[in-house]
Design a protein around this motif. Structure first.
Motif, PDB file in Angstrom:
ATOM      1  N   UNK A 218      40.827  45.766  70.350  1.00  0.00           N
ATOM      2  CA  UNK A 218      41.549  45.878  69.077  1.00  0.00           C
ATOM      3  C   UNK A 218      42.568  47.015  69.140  1.00  0.00           C
ATOM      4  N   UNK A 219      42.117  48.146  69.660  1.00  0.00           N
ATOM      5  CA  UNK A 219      43.011  49.306  69.803  1.00  0.00           C
ATOM      6  C   UNK A 219      44.179  48.964  70.735  1.00  0.00           C
TER       7      UNK A 219
ATOM      8  N   UNK B 229      52.723  48.513  68.390  1.00  0.00           N
ATOM      9  CA  UNK B 229      53.348  49.784  68.016  1.00  0.00           C
ATOM     10  C   UNK B 229      54.217  50.360  69.132  1.00  0.00           C
ATOM     11  N   UNK B 230      54.003  49.874  70.344  1.00  0.00           N
ATOM     12  CA  UNK B 230      54.838  50.299  71.469  1.00  0.00           C
ATOM     13  C   UNK B 230      54.437  51.602  72.113  1.00  0.00           C
ATOM     14  N   UNK B 231      53.245  52.107  71.771  1.00  0.00           N
ATOM     15  CA  UNK B 231      52.774  53.362  72.377  1.00  0.00           C
ATOM     16  C   UNK B 231      51.289  53.577  72.077  1.00  0.00           C
ATOM     17  N   UNK B 232      50.671  54.438  72.880  1.00  0.00           N
ATOM     18  CA  UNK B 232      49.301  54.848  72.613  1.00  0.00           C
ATOM     19  C   UNK B 232      49.287  55.727  71.362  1.00  0.00           C
ATOM     20  N   UNK B 233      48.300  55.536  70.529  1.00  0.00           N
ATOM     21  CA  UNK B 233      48.219  56.272  69.275  1.00  0.00           C
ATOM     22  C   UNK B 233      47.051  57.247  69.276  1.00  0.00           C
ATOM     23  N   UNK B 234      47.155  58.325  68.497  1.00  0.00           N
ATOM     24  CA  UNK B 234      46.031  59.268  68.403  1.00  0.00           C
ATOM     25  C   UNK B 234      44.748  58.537  68.018  1.00  0.00           C
ATOM     26  N   UNK B 235      43.648  58.895  68.676  1.00  0.00           N
ATOM     27  CA  UNK B 235      42.393  58.169  68.489  1.00  0.00           C
ATOM     28  C   UNK B 235      41.249  59.132  68.220  1.00  0.00           C
ATOM     29  N   UNK B 236      40.564  58.910  67.106  1.00  0.00           N
ATOM     30  CA  UNK B 236      39.310  59.608  66.819  1.00  0.00           C
ATOM     31  C   UNK B 236      38.186  58.685  67.283  1.00  0.00           C
ATOM     32  N   UNK B 237      37.531  59.052  68.369  1.00  0.00           N
ATOM     33  CA  UNK B 237      36.482  58.222  68.955  1.00  0.00           C
ATOM     34  C   UNK B 237      35.136  58.905  68.750  1.00  0.00           C
ATOM     35  N   UNK B 238      34.244  58.236  68.032  1.00  0.00           N
ATOM     36  CA  UNK B 238      32.947  58.824  67.705  1.00  0.00           C
ATOM     37  C   UNK B 238      31.848  58.205  68.559  1.00  0.00           C
ATOM     38  N   UNK B 239      30.737  58.910  68.665  1.00  0.00           N
ATOM     39  CA  UNK B 239      29.585  58.403  69.410  1.00  0.00           C
ATOM     40  C   UNK B 239      28.887  57.300  68.619  1.00  0.00           C
ATOM     41  N   UNK B 240      28.832  57.473  67.324  1.00  0.00           N
ATOM     42  CA  UNK B 240      28.181  56.505  66.438  1.00  0.00           C
ATOM     43  C   UNK B 240      28.842  56.639  65.065  1.00  0.00           C
TER      44      UNK B 240
END
Length: 324
Positions: free
Chosen positions: A187-188, A195-206
């Protein structure tokens, strides 16, 4: 739908089945009294997504005169719980004609125990329908064994969310996902592709806390549009939303309520059609499939189409009155 813990269902059924078989007069009598059944092994029963799928699987099985044997685990990473469930299928087959297995197996790049056990138990005699996370054809023990995958084309859904949602300026976007959720990677990827670029990502464990979301948001002062690739993560931090526009996957009752409120932060919901997933999974057990991957289209819900017929099943599930 009643949320039932894993072993309380399958272990009780297995014991009942074994007792029944031991009391049978002979093998012919036992065969005649066996009931057709479908076994469904899902993930966290505390998450609406899985309960929505399970509700339809149960309804469809009953419509066909087949016993639905549905189980959940308490945590999306609980491979041990699913292994216990799969191991009990052999016992269940003593008293039921197992017509098929619908499974959302827990797996990682290095842990395929549940898939291996499914392949061992079902072999090629019991159809296996995989739901939610596609089988990795390169590494999965189910390669060549499972009948079909039913679920979302997650990369396409990510692209569609990027096209439909109001977040258009990459400099104002913060994305978020749970790390263990395999579909969110696609999905990301699809979202960033548009969007044409990698975006800031908040990735959580759970699942996380509102306080941690607030702390993460403070690191991105220009972020005004928040995109969640897991609905359960969005719901777990929802109380912290302030002065942001939120776009999320998956349907929760609170999200539907917010879409009817112009002042609420949630502006769009990319709904996986969980009810159609359940119907197609049961159908794939009993009918031939023309495609190995059965992709169910997503539904993008906003305040503008919330009264559409295609959204109604979610309201029916929550018994939500749209006229309020």
């Amino acid at each position: 739908m009643k949320r039932i813990k894993l072993l309380s269902v399958l272990m009780a059924l297995a014991v009942t089945v074994l007792a029944f078989v031991s009391c049978g007069d002979d093998e012919e009598t036992t065969q005649q009294t066996k009931k057709d059944a479908v076994v469904a092994i899902f993930k966290n029963g505390n998450i609406d997504y899985w309960n929505q799928i399970a509700t339809t699987v149960t309804t469809e099985c009953k419509r066909l005169g087949v016993e639905p044997i549905v189980s959940f685990i308490d945590d999306d990473s609980d491979a041990g719980g699913q292994l216990a469930a799969v191991s009990l299928i052999k016992n269940l087959s003593e008293g039921y004609n197992i017509k098929g297995i619908i499974a959302a197996p827990v797996f990682t790049a290095t842990d395929h125990r549940v898939e291996s056990k499914l392949a061992e138990v079902a072999g090629r005699s019991i159809p296996i329908i995989i739901i939610d996370s596609p089988v990795d054809e390169a590494t999965s023990p189910l390669k060549g064994i499972y009948k079909a995958y039913v679920g979302t084309d997650n990369k396409a859904a990510g692209r569609l969310l990027a096209q439909k949602c109001g977040a258009k300026d990459p400099s104002t976007i913060l994305t978020a996902r749970v790390a263990i959720s395999t579909p969110t990677v696609d999905r990301y990827s699809g979202f960033c592709e548009v969007m044409g670029q990698e975006l800031p990502l908040w990735e959580t464990v759970d699942l996380d806390t509102p306080a941690n979301f607030t702390a993460e948001l403070a690191k991105h002062p220009s972020a005004k549009d928040i995109v969640f690739f897991n609905g359960n993560l969005c719901n777990s931090v929802k109380s912290a939303f302030k002065d942001v526009n939120v776009y999320t996957f998956d349907v929760y009752e609170e999200f539907l309520t917010d879409l009817k409120n112009p002042e609420a932060s949630i502006k769009g919901v990319m709904a996986q059609n969980t009810f159609e997933m359940g119907r197609q999974a049961v159908k794939a057990i009993f009918e031939p499939v023309s495609e190995k991957n059965i992709y169910i289209p997503t539904i993008y819900i906003t305040s503008e189409n919330i009264d559409a017929a295609e959204v109604q099943p979610f309201f029916d599930y929550y018994k939500y009155d749209r006229r309020k």
